[in-house]
Design a protein around this motif. Structure first.
Motif, short mmCIF file in Angstrom:
data_model
loop_
_atom_site.label_atom_id
_atom_site.label_comp_id
_atom_site.label_asym_id
_atom_site.label_seq_id
_atom_site.Cartn_x
_atom_site.Cartn_y
_atom_site.Cartn_z
N GLY A 56 69.25 47.81 -36.50
CA GLY A 56 68.66 46.47 -36.62
C GLY A 56 69.28 45.48 -35.67
N GLU A 57 70.35 45.90 -34.98
CA GLU A 57 71.05 45.00 -34.06
C GLU A 57 71.08 45.60 -32.65
OE1 GLU A 57 74.18 42.82 -37.07
OE2 GLU A 57 74.72 44.80 -36.29
N LEU A 58 70.77 44.77 -31.66
CA LEU A 58 70.81 45.17 -30.26
C LEU A 58 72.03 44.53 -29.61
CD1 LEU A 58 67.05 44.59 -29.28
CD2 LEU A 58 68.10 46.64 -30.29
N VAL A 59 72.84 45.33 -28.93
CA VAL A 59 74.03 44.83 -28.25
C VAL A 59 73.74 44.78 -26.75
CG1 VAL A 59 76.44 45.34 -27.65
CG2 VAL A 59 75.61 45.67 -30.01
N PHE A 60 74.04 43.65 -26.11
CA PHE A 60 73.77 43.46 -24.69
C PHE A 60 75.06 43.19 -23.92
CE2 PHE A 60 69.74 42.27 -26.72
CZ PHE A 60 68.87 43.08 -26.01
N CYS A 61 75.15 43.78 -22.75
CA CYS A 61 76.31 43.62 -21.87
C CYS A 61 75.81 43.10 -20.52
CB CYS A 61 77.00 44.98 -21.70
SG CYS A 61 78.40 44.98 -20.57
N VAL A 99 62.20 45.08 -38.68
CA VAL A 99 62.80 46.41 -38.56
C VAL A 99 61.73 47.50 -38.51
CG1 VAL A 99 65.01 45.78 -39.60
CG2 VAL A 99 63.12 46.51 -41.07
N GLY A 100 60.54 47.23 -39.07
CA GLY A 100 59.46 48.21 -38.98
C GLY A 100 59.04 48.43 -37.54
N ARG A 101 58.85 47.35 -36.83
CA ARG A 101 58.46 47.45 -35.42
C ARG A 101 59.60 48.05 -34.60
NH1 ARG A 101 55.92 42.48 -31.86
NH2 ARG A 101 55.93 43.50 -29.83
N LEU A 102 60.83 47.65 -34.90
CA LEU A 102 61.99 48.20 -34.19
C LEU A 102 62.10 49.70 -34.40
CD1 LEU A 102 64.62 47.58 -32.56
CD2 LEU A 102 65.78 47.39 -34.77
N SER A 104 59.72 51.77 -35.16
CA SER A 104 58.62 52.43 -34.46
C SER A 104 58.92 52.58 -32.97
CB SER A 104 57.33 51.62 -34.65
OG SER A 104 56.28 52.13 -33.87
N THR A 105 59.43 51.52 -32.35
CA THR A 105 59.75 51.57 -30.92
C THR A 105 60.87 52.57 -30.65
OG1 THR A 105 59.08 49.26 -30.64
CG2 THR A 105 60.49 50.19 -28.94
N PHE A 106 61.88 52.60 -31.52
CA PHE A 106 62.95 53.58 -31.39
C PHE A 106 62.40 55.00 -31.47
CE2 PHE A 106 66.92 51.01 -32.90
CZ PHE A 106 66.92 50.33 -31.69
N GLN A 107 61.46 55.22 -32.39
CA GLN A 107 60.90 56.56 -32.57
C GLN A 107 60.15 57.02 -31.32
OE1 GLN A 107 61.40 58.69 -35.07
NE2 GLN A 107 60.16 60.24 -34.04
N TYR A 108 59.37 56.10 -30.73
CA TYR A 108 58.66 56.44 -29.50
C TYR A 108 59.63 56.76 -28.37
CZ TYR A 108 54.39 54.66 -31.72
OH TYR A 108 53.33 54.46 -32.56
N LEU A 109 60.71 56.00 -28.28
CA LEU A 109 61.71 56.26 -27.24
C LEU A 109 62.38 57.62 -27.45
CD1 LEU A 109 63.36 52.73 -26.94
CD2 LEU A 109 62.19 53.95 -25.10
N ILE A 130 60.94 49.42 -23.66
CA ILE A 130 62.14 48.58 -23.48
C ILE A 130 61.73 47.11 -23.41
CG2 ILE A 130 64.09 48.05 -21.98
CD1 ILE A 130 64.36 50.70 -23.44
N GLU A 131 60.61 46.84 -22.75
CA GLU A 131 60.10 45.47 -22.69
C GLU A 131 59.79 44.96 -24.09
OE1 GLU A 131 57.12 43.14 -19.73
OE2 GLU A 131 56.21 44.74 -20.91
N ASP A 132 59.30 45.85 -24.96
CA ASP A 132 59.01 45.46 -26.33
C ASP A 132 60.30 45.10 -27.07
OD1 ASP A 132 56.98 45.14 -28.40
OD2 ASP A 132 57.93 46.83 -29.40
N LEU A 133 61.37 45.84 -26.85
CA LEU A 133 62.66 45.51 -27.45
C LEU A 133 63.14 44.14 -26.98
CD1 LEU A 133 64.57 48.92 -27.21
CD2 LEU A 133 63.54 47.91 -29.24
N LEU A 134 62.97 43.87 -25.69
CA LEU A 134 63.40 42.58 -25.14
C LEU A 134 62.51 41.45 -25.66
CD1 LEU A 134 64.25 43.54 -21.45
CD2 LEU A 134 65.81 43.24 -23.38
N PHE A 135 61.24 41.75 -25.87
CA PHE A 135 60.34 40.75 -26.45
C PHE A 135 60.82 40.37 -27.85
CE2 PHE A 135 56.75 40.27 -29.45
CZ PHE A 135 56.25 39.06 -29.01
#
Length: 259
Positions: A56-61, A99-102, A104-109, A130-135
């Motif tokens: 549920g959390e995205l870490v960015f560097c 988290v449902g959309r997240l 789903s996107t993880f599953q496709y990846l 990846i663009e969807d995650l950034l969105f």
């Protein structure tokens, strides 16, 4: 605004006890996200010190910054390195509420990672995911900024909720929405762009395509049926919009992601 996105690499790490590298430095932006398990992390030069991240959390560097990480329990994870042509600044960690959309996107990846042949059209799919995650991250960031500054636009929150509920109806009318909200169509577009970083039309299209992706991957429905369920006028128009936005046809997308 996210700006133009260039994916340098993507990797899904299946469940393991620990990361292969305890730290790394990237030329572009780095994104690390747990699909299962938790990890601690710290960013060189950051004020926050060590933090913990979970599903549920995205870490960015940031580019050129060193990311240190340690699995706290068996973990599976998604990693991407990408470039942006904008000055958009990402916080070190963003929690995604949808988290449902997240998931789903993880599953496709993950399914893409398991494909043997990663041709050009498959890379275009990864770019979209990846663009969807950034969105999603951008939306959470904008919401947090509005809440902190006290400048949240409740009327545009109403507009977004209306679009999400009505996006799958053929008769979705932004003019009608503007009348419902008691403002002009041009004011609706301007205020929505400020609040969500995109036009109401683009927002509705993203909502529709998100559902279309799910139906293509998980149902045997025809393109006509999917177009009908997602608010598109017909299968031809649906295919054109889908192909333009995702750089892959609906049929090819289904072949790639159908389990």
């Amino acid at each position: 605004m996210i700006g133009k996105l260039q994916i340098k690499r993507y990797y899904f790490g299946k469940q393991r006890e620990q990361f292969s590298l305890s730290e790394d430095t990237y030329d572009g932006w780095g994104m690390l996200a747990a699909q299962s398990g938790r990890f601690s992390f710290s960013l060189e030069g950051a004020e926050q010190g060590e933090q913990i991240a979970e599903f549920g959390e995205l870490v960015f560097c940031q580019p050129g910054q060193t990311l240190r990480r340690l699995a706290l329990e068996p973990i599976s994870f998604h990693f991407a390195e990408f470039m942006l042509d904008s000055s958009w600044t990402l916080p070190s960690k963003i929690r995604i509420k949808d988290v449902g959309r997240l998931s789903s996107t993880f599953q496709y990846l993950q399914e893409w990672q398991e494909e043997v042949d990663h041709g050009d059209h498959q890379w275009k799919v990864v770019h979209h995911l990846i663009e969807d995650l950034l969105f999603m991250a951008n939306r959470e960031q904008l919401t947090a900024q509005r809440n902190r500054s006290g400048t949240s636009d409740p009327l545009m929150n109403q507009a977004a909720a209306y679009i999400e509920m009505q996006a799958f109806e053929h008769e979705l009318s932004l003019q009608g929405l503007a009348v419902t909200l008691g403002i002009g169509a041009s004011q609706l577009t301007r205020r929505f762009q400020t609040a969500y970083g995109m036009s109401p039309i683009r927002y509705a299209t993203k909502v529709r395509l998100s559902r279309a992706r799910l139906l293509l991957a998980e149902t045997p429905d025809t393109l006509d049926a999917i177009a009908e369920q997602c608010g598109f006028q017909n299968a031809f128009y649906f295919s054109r919009v889908f192909s333009q936005q995702m750089q892959i046809s609906p049929s090819a997308y289904r072949r790639t992601f159908r389990v």
